[in-house]
Design a protein around this motif. Sequence first.
Motif, short mmCIF file in Angstrom:
data_model
loop_
_atom_site.label_atom_id
_atom_site.label_comp_id
_atom_site.label_asym_id
_atom_site.label_seq_id
_atom_site.Cartn_x
_atom_site.Cartn_y
_atom_site.Cartn_z
N VAL A 27 30.87 41.81 22.05
CA VAL A 27 32.16 41.53 22.71
C VAL A 27 32.38 42.54 23.84
N GLN A 55 27.32 38.35 20.93
CA GLN A 55 28.31 38.69 19.92
C GLN A 55 28.14 37.88 18.62
N GLN A 74 39.84 42.43 17.60
CA GLN A 74 39.18 42.37 18.91
C GLN A 74 40.04 43.07 19.98
N ASN A 100 29.13 33.61 24.38
CA ASN A 100 28.37 34.84 24.59
C ASN A 100 27.37 35.09 23.44
N PRO A 109 39.48 35.63 29.20
CA PRO A 109 38.12 35.42 28.70
C PRO A 109 38.12 34.46 27.51
N THR A 110 37.27 33.44 27.55
CA THR A 110 37.18 32.51 26.43
C THR A 110 35.71 32.12 26.19
N MET A 111 35.52 31.47 25.05
CA MET A 111 34.19 30.91 24.78
C MET A 111 34.27 29.38 24.82
N PHE A 118 44.47 38.32 25.85
CA PHE A 118 43.74 38.13 24.59
C PHE A 118 44.72 37.67 23.52
N ILE A 120 30.12 41.76 26.94
CA ILE A 120 30.56 40.68 27.83
C ILE A 120 31.91 41.00 28.48
N VAL A 121 32.84 41.57 27.71
CA VAL A 121 34.17 41.83 28.29
C VAL A 121 34.05 42.90 29.38
C1 LIG Z 1 36.74 37.76 24.25
C2 LIG Z 1 35.61 36.74 24.12
C3 LIG Z 1 35.82 35.63 25.11
C4 LIG Z 1 34.32 37.44 24.51
O1 LIG Z 1 33.26 36.53 24.44
C5 LIG Z 1 35.51 36.20 22.71
O2 LIG Z 1 35.21 37.19 21.80
C6 LIG Z 1 36.69 35.40 22.30
O3 LIG Z 1 36.77 34.28 22.75
O4 LIG Z 1 37.55 35.88 21.57
#
Ligand SMILES: CC(C)(CO)[C@@H](O)C(=O)[O-]
Length: 363
Positions: free
Chosen positions: A205, A139, A230, A136, A106-108, A223, A208-209
Amino acid sequence: MPKLVHTIGKLQNTKPNLPPTKPDCNKKQSVFLCLRMIANGAASKFELRLLRIWKKAHILRRLLVKLSYFCTVKKTTKMITLTTIDDLTAALAPYRQANKSIGLVPTMGALHAGHASLVERAVGENDVTVVSDFVNPTQFNDPKDFSSYPRDLDADRALLETLHADILFAPTVEAIYPEPDTRTFDYPEMNVMEGPRRPGHFNGVCRIVSKLFQIVQPTRAYFGEKDFQQIAVVRAMVNDLQLPVTLCPCPIVREASGLALSSRNSLLTDDERRLASEIYKTLKVSLEFSQTQSVADTQAFVTEALNAFDGLEVEYFEIVDAQTLQPIKDWSEAENVQGCITVYCGQRPVRLIDNINYRNHAR
Ligand SMILES: CC(C)(CO)[C@@H](O)C(=O)[O-]
Ligand SMILES: Nc1ncnc2c1ncn2[C@@H]1O[C@H](COP(=O)(O)OP(=O)(O)OP(=O)(O)O)[C@@H](O)[C@H]1O
Ligand code: BAL
């Protein structure tokens, strides 16, 4: 010589496992038989060797077949970009039916080498790798932080292709949240450090996760340890919801200067970036300091050293039990001790996080 012939003759007739010989064998025949026996032994040894080589070659051949599969199938299979949950579900269905392992990163977005390290690991450990790229909104507790968050889907796609990810999942906000997500995830013991400073952040978080976990149903999810808290929050959620996923924490990737790679680093000027590298340099110096000093003095040392730089402002620096995230007063209170820091850097300013391990007797 007759003695030798006699002895050989005796040997041939008395040893139970020797081949039967004519009783009246002459010297020539005996020597020949002897040589044949030696040759037979050597031949079987040679055969054994051949067999071993063949077995080894067989293993090697199977490895080569796998490698060529990886080179021709994995490397030339083009990554696909999907934007809807239905498309992603359909694309993953055959893998799930065939019991294949699914890796999720998972990324932004605004991807860098830190993300790449997670993707590389996922690709190496799973049959199929999904990378989600989604800024997201739930968050972000600060709307300005959300609007200024770096975005570059084309560059992300190009990087992920070189890393041989299989699926890039880049949904719209509407696809993920067709209606407001009102679920709350409350883990009171995790309400430390980032918790009170970014109200609602970890709830977003978890929203979305948990959705990504529900859609992708990954075997493993990756992660980065840069976001130390997180990982602990996601672990609490996974335990709470009893989700069948293995969490894979990955080490922090840093610039040569020591600065932890972060998408938000792109918002720093060159001078600010140099300044930001003082964060990790100071944390590293504090490792040595902590060997002879108390927890409180180590905390003060880091905070004062960083605040002394014009352009840096420590929001918090806490030394905590790495498992529970609760602050400790004495080094002996936890087997595994982590220092977690958040610093405002530069004009904008940009909020940066980092952490360092002080002691880990749990290893
Ligand atoms: C885990 C995540 C992708 C959730 O949006 C974000 O918090 C991140 O990039 O660390
Ligand atoms: N330097 C890094 N090393 C290892 N993992 C990282 C690093 N930077 C980010 N990650 C991990 O990549 C995943 C996605 O992070 P995200 O997309 O939020 O990027 P980011 O660099 O953390 O951005 P930012 O902190 O600026 O929001 C998270 O699990 C995060 O911990
Ligand atoms: N990787 C951290 C995501 C955030 O700051 O919202």
